[in-house]
Design a protein around this motif. Structure first.
Motif, short mmCIF file in Angstrom:
data_model
loop_
_atom_site.label_atom_id
_atom_site.label_comp_id
_atom_site.label_asym_id
_atom_site.label_seq_id
_atom_site.Cartn_x
_atom_site.Cartn_y
_atom_site.Cartn_z
N ALA A 21 -81.42 79.83 -134.08
CA ALA A 21 -81.79 79.85 -132.65
C ALA A 21 -80.88 80.81 -131.89
O ALA A 21 -81.33 81.58 -131.05
CB ALA A 21 -81.70 78.45 -132.07
N ALA A 22 -79.58 80.77 -132.18
CA ALA A 22 -78.65 81.67 -131.50
C ALA A 22 -78.89 83.12 -131.90
O ALA A 22 -78.71 84.03 -131.09
CB ALA A 22 -77.21 81.27 -131.82
N ASN A 23 -79.31 83.33 -133.13
CA ASN A 23 -79.53 84.68 -133.63
C ASN A 23 -80.58 85.43 -132.81
O ASN A 23 -80.45 86.62 -132.56
CB ASN A 23 -79.95 84.61 -135.10
CG ASN A 23 -79.89 85.96 -135.77
OD1 ASN A 23 -78.99 86.74 -135.53
ND2 ASN A 23 -80.86 86.23 -136.62
N TRP A 24 -81.61 84.75 -132.34
CA TRP A 24 -82.62 85.44 -131.53
C TRP A 24 -82.35 85.34 -130.04
O TRP A 24 -82.86 86.13 -129.25
CB TRP A 24 -84.04 84.95 -131.84
CG TRP A 24 -84.34 83.54 -131.50
CD1 TRP A 24 -84.32 82.48 -132.34
CD2 TRP A 24 -84.71 83.01 -130.22
NE1 TRP A 24 -84.63 81.32 -131.66
CE2 TRP A 24 -84.89 81.62 -130.35
CE3 TRP A 24 -84.91 83.58 -128.96
CZ2 TRP A 24 -85.24 80.80 -129.29
CZ3 TRP A 24 -85.26 82.76 -127.89
CH2 TRP A 24 -85.43 81.39 -128.08
N SER A 25 -81.52 84.37 -129.60
CA SER A 25 -81.31 84.22 -128.16
C SER A 25 -80.04 84.90 -127.65
O SER A 25 -79.99 85.32 -126.50
CB SER A 25 -81.30 82.75 -127.77
OG SER A 25 -80.23 82.07 -128.37
N TYR A 26 -79.00 85.01 -128.46
CA TYR A 26 -77.76 85.63 -128.02
C TYR A 26 -77.75 87.09 -128.46
O TYR A 26 -77.19 87.45 -129.48
CB TYR A 26 -76.54 84.89 -128.58
CG TYR A 26 -76.46 83.45 -128.13
CD1 TYR A 26 -76.90 83.06 -126.87
CD2 TYR A 26 -75.95 82.47 -128.96
CE1 TYR A 26 -76.82 81.75 -126.44
CE2 TYR A 26 -75.87 81.15 -128.54
CZ TYR A 26 -76.30 80.79 -127.29
OH TYR A 26 -76.22 79.50 -126.88
N THR A 27 -78.41 87.93 -127.67
CA THR A 27 -78.59 89.34 -128.04
C THR A 27 -77.82 90.30 -127.14
O THR A 27 -77.83 91.50 -127.38
CB THR A 27 -80.09 89.71 -127.99
OG1 THR A 27 -80.58 89.44 -126.68
CG2 THR A 27 -80.88 88.90 -129.01
N ALA A 28 -77.17 89.79 -126.12
CA ALA A 28 -76.36 90.63 -125.22
C ALA A 28 -74.90 90.60 -125.68
O ALA A 28 -74.49 89.70 -126.43
CB ALA A 28 -76.46 90.13 -123.79
N LYS A 29 -74.12 91.56 -125.22
CA LYS A 29 -72.70 91.60 -125.55
C LYS A 29 -71.87 91.36 -124.30
O LYS A 29 -72.26 91.76 -123.20
CB LYS A 29 -72.34 92.94 -126.17
CG LYS A 29 -72.95 93.13 -127.53
CD LYS A 29 -72.54 94.44 -128.15
CE LYS A 29 -73.20 94.58 -129.52
NZ LYS A 29 -72.81 95.83 -130.17
N VAL A 52 -65.24 91.60 -128.18
CA VAL A 52 -66.67 91.57 -127.85
C VAL A 52 -67.33 90.45 -128.64
O VAL A 52 -67.04 90.26 -129.82
CB VAL A 52 -67.32 92.93 -128.16
CG1 VAL A 52 -68.83 92.88 -127.91
CG2 VAL A 52 -66.68 94.03 -127.30
N PHE A 53 -68.23 89.70 -127.97
CA PHE A 53 -68.98 88.64 -128.64
C PHE A 53 -70.43 88.66 -128.16
O PHE A 53 -70.74 89.25 -127.13
CB PHE A 53 -68.33 87.26 -128.43
CG PHE A 53 -68.33 86.80 -126.99
CD1 PHE A 53 -69.34 85.99 -126.50
CD2 PHE A 53 -67.29 87.16 -126.13
CE1 PHE A 53 -69.32 85.56 -125.19
CE2 PHE A 53 -67.27 86.74 -124.82
CZ PHE A 53 -68.29 85.92 -124.34
N MET A 54 -71.30 88.02 -128.91
CA MET A 54 -72.73 87.95 -128.58
C MET A 54 -73.00 86.76 -127.65
O MET A 54 -72.40 85.70 -127.80
CB MET A 54 -73.57 87.82 -129.85
CG MET A 54 -73.40 88.97 -130.83
SD MET A 54 -73.73 90.59 -130.11
CE MET A 54 -75.49 90.48 -129.85
N CYS A 55 -73.93 86.97 -126.72
CA CYS A 55 -74.21 85.94 -125.73
C CYS A 55 -75.55 86.20 -125.06
O CYS A 55 -76.25 87.16 -125.37
CB CYS A 55 -73.12 85.93 -124.66
SG CYS A 55 -73.08 87.42 -123.64
N ASP A 56 -75.87 85.36 -124.12
CA ASP A 56 -76.89 85.61 -123.12
C ASP A 56 -76.21 85.24 -121.80
O ASP A 56 -75.19 84.56 -121.80
CB ASP A 56 -78.14 84.77 -123.37
CG ASP A 56 -79.35 85.31 -122.60
OD1 ASP A 56 -79.23 86.36 -121.94
OD2 ASP A 56 -80.41 84.67 -122.64
N TYR A 57 -76.74 85.68 -120.70
CA TYR A 57 -76.05 85.42 -119.44
C TYR A 57 -77.03 85.37 -118.27
O TYR A 57 -78.15 85.86 -118.34
CB TYR A 57 -74.97 86.46 -119.17
CG TYR A 57 -75.50 87.88 -119.11
CD1 TYR A 57 -76.03 88.41 -117.94
CD2 TYR A 57 -75.48 88.68 -120.24
CE1 TYR A 57 -76.52 89.69 -117.90
CE2 TYR A 57 -75.97 89.98 -120.21
CZ TYR A 57 -76.49 90.47 -119.04
OH TYR A 57 -76.98 91.75 -119.00
#
Length: 122
Positions: A4-12, A35-40
């Motif tokens: 789930a995180a793999n497709w939703s956390y696509t921003a840096k 730097v880490f992957m996220c959504d915001y």
């Protein structure tokens, strides 16, 4: 990373972790940017009244500038976050905002890695 995180956390985003204080109470500064992957969600200011006792300011208001959703588990209040990538050593020079609160959520589906909401203040 969960599927789930793999497709939703696509921003840096970039984080500078607060290194605390020395024996005399002087700040030790911040870690190198990471730097880490996220959504915001950005650009919305939300007032939160009666913030948790852990933040040390019950009954006061905090204006939340950005909310980051991520599996990154090392963030804490006092760190600095920036939407996007930065290599600048100083988070203030980079335009980062201070983390006010970290909220932990369970990985409901796969139980691989918990999710976090990182709230920055203006």
């Amino acid at each position: 990373m969960s599927s789930a995180a793999n497709w939703s956390y696509t921003a840096k985003a970039t984080i500078w972790r607060n290194l605390g204080k020395d024996e005399s109470g002087d700040p030790l500064g911040y870690s190198a940017p990471e730097v880490f992957m996220c959504d915001y969600e950005g650009g919305l200011s939300k007032k939160i009244a009666g913030v948790s006792a852990a933040m040390g300011n019950l009954g006061s208001e905090v204006v939340i500038k950005n909310t980051f959703w991520t599996e990154y588990d090392k963030a804490a209040a006092g760190d600095y976050l920036l939407i996007g990538e930065s290599t600048l050593a100083d988070p203030l020079d980079a335009g980062a905002d201070e983390v006010q609160q970290v909220i932990r959520y369970a990985d409901t589906f796969e139980r691989l890695a918990d999710d976090y909401a990182l709230l920055t203040g203006a």
